[in-house]
Design an enzyme around this catalytic site. Structure first.
Site, mmCIF file in Angstrom:
data_model
loop_
_atom_site.group_PDB
_atom_site.id
_atom_site.type_symbol
_atom_site.label_atom_id
_atom_site.label_comp_id
_atom_site.label_asym_id
_atom_site.label_seq_id
_atom_site.Cartn_x
_atom_site.Cartn_y
_atom_site.Cartn_z
ATOM 1 N N CYS A 32 27.944 16.058 6.729
ATOM 2 C CA CYS A 32 26.516 15.922 7.045
ATOM 3 C C CYS A 32 26.088 14.471 6.808
ATOM 4 C CB CYS A 32 25.696 16.867 6.166
ATOM 5 S SG CYS A 32 23.923 16.843 6.539
ATOM 6 N N ASP A 57 23.518 13.538 5.350
ATOM 7 C CA ASP A 57 22.763 13.468 4.093
ATOM 8 C C ASP A 57 23.217 12.260 3.260
ATOM 9 O OD1 ASP A 57 21.211 15.889 2.189
ATOM 10 O OD2 ASP A 57 21.990 14.059 1.259
ATOM 11 N N ARG A 85 23.158 11.608 0.284
ATOM 12 C CA ARG A 85 23.689 11.843 -1.059
ATOM 13 C C ARG A 85 25.172 12.198 -1.083
ATOM 14 N NH1 ARG A 85 19.152 16.219 -2.165
ATOM 15 N NH2 ARG A 85 19.775 16.619 -0.020
ATOM 16 N N HIS A 88 27.263 21.289 2.947
ATOM 17 C CA HIS A 88 26.757 21.238 1.573
ATOM 18 C C HIS A 88 25.635 22.244 1.403
ATOM 19 C CE1 HIS A 88 22.959 18.883 2.317
ATOM 20 N NE2 HIS A 88 23.602 18.594 3.426
ATOM 21 N N CYS A 92 21.418 22.355 2.628
ATOM 22 C CA CYS A 92 21.369 21.400 3.752
ATOM 23 C C CYS A 92 20.049 21.510 4.519
ATOM 24 C CB CYS A 92 22.551 21.638 4.687
ATOM 25 S SG CYS A 92 22.583 20.513 6.107
#
Ligand code: CO
Length: 187
Positions: free
Chosen positions: A40, A42, A44, A96, A99
């Protein structure tokens, strides 16, 4: 802020070079990663950090909700390059928990480009609506959907001609579906 980042880059480069002379020259010569990570976008979750790997050790493709669209030229090109040129041995589709992309796919609101992107997840969720109705807790519901999404993307990956052809010619290529928890940093 931007100057800050550029200065950090110079510091990082100098520190890395001091720690291991010839580091960049060696990296520049070639990349031979054994792993290919589809994850993803994302901010993080960075593959190298999560896997504890150095630059050059993992080839990476990221998009919102780690979707393998069989009509997406971008991901297909990356898969093809990873399998046919780099000859990676492992492809890891890593989702994750929590999400935001998967969460967006579960709401009925529609109309943005992102909703088109997330359509396979929405459709999968609708297909299993009755099962999901049995999970009343919203966070559990989302997390289960994040897991099922990974499974679906691994299946789609396995059905691409690129992967099918690799297996047909006997190439060593393993697909894995993993999920990551931002809360504790564990896969
Ligand atoms: Co996400």
């Amino acid at each position: 802020m931007l100057n800050d980042v550029l200065q950090r880059n110079r510091d990082w480069s100098a520190a890395r070079q001091a720690q291991e002379p010839g580091y960049f020259t060696r990296l520049a010569a070639q990349q031979a990663p054994e792993f290919f990570w589809i994850g993803c976008s994302d901010s993080r979750i960075t593959a190298n950090d999560v896997l504890g790997l150095d630059p050059g050790e993992v080839f990476v493709h990221r998009n919102i909700a780690n979707v393998v669209h069989t009509s997406d030229m971008n991901i297909l090109s990356v898969i093809e390059y990873a399998v046919e040129q780099l000859r990676v041995e492992h492809i890891i589709v890593c989702g994750h928990y929590g999400c935001g992309g998967v969460q967006r796919a579960l709401v009925t609101e529609r109309g943005s480009m992102l909703d088109h992107w997330l359509q396979p997840i929405s459709m999968l969720h609708r297909k299993h609506r009755e099962t999901f109705a049995l999970i009343p807790d919203e966070a559990c519901h989302l997390d289960r959907m994040c897991e099922i999404n990974v499974e679906m993307q691994v299946r789609r990956l396995a059905q691409t001609p690129i992967v099918e052809n690799a297996w047909a010619r006997g190439q060593e290529l393993n697909l894995h579906g993993w999920i990551y928890a931002i809360e504790d940093g564990l896969l």
